[in-house]
Design a protein around this motif. Sequence first.
Motif, short mmCIF file in Angstrom:
data_model
loop_
_atom_site.label_atom_id
_atom_site.label_comp_id
_atom_site.label_asym_id
_atom_site.label_seq_id
_atom_site.Cartn_x
_atom_site.Cartn_y
_atom_site.Cartn_z
N TYR A 12 0.81 -1.22 0.00
CA TYR A 12 0.00 0.00 0.00
C TYR A 12 0.84 1.27 0.00
CZ TYR A 12 -3.69 -3.28 1.02
OH TYR A 12 -4.56 -4.33 0.95
N CYS A 13 1.88 1.33 0.85
CA CYS A 13 2.66 2.57 0.95
C CYS A 13 4.11 2.40 0.52
CB CYS A 13 2.59 3.12 2.37
SG CYS A 13 3.53 2.16 3.59
N ASP A 15 6.58 1.19 2.30
CA ASP A 15 7.53 1.22 3.41
C ASP A 15 8.02 -0.19 3.73
OD1 ASP A 15 8.36 3.48 5.48
OD2 ASP A 15 8.27 1.55 6.55
N CYS A 36 1.94 2.85 7.62
CA CYS A 36 0.59 3.26 7.22
C CYS A 36 -0.50 2.61 8.08
CB CYS A 36 0.34 2.97 5.74
SG CYS A 36 0.27 1.21 5.32
#
Length: 62
Positions: A12-13, A15, A36
């Motif tokens: 999703y992010c 990271d 996130c």
Amino acid sequence: MSERAAPFYCPYCGDEDLRPSEALEGGHGAWECAACNRAFQLKFLGLLARGLRPTEAGGDQI
């Protein structure tokens, strides 16, 4: 038998601060992203019957 592979980054992010999660139902393949605050689960579905097929041109031109 070897250990299961771990994801390198959050889908999703992006990271890399991931931790295994037992909070999700089932528990196996569940991960939490500290950046996130999302939880996700990985699951292998199987192999494709058709496999990989080369393109008609034989690949990409360089």
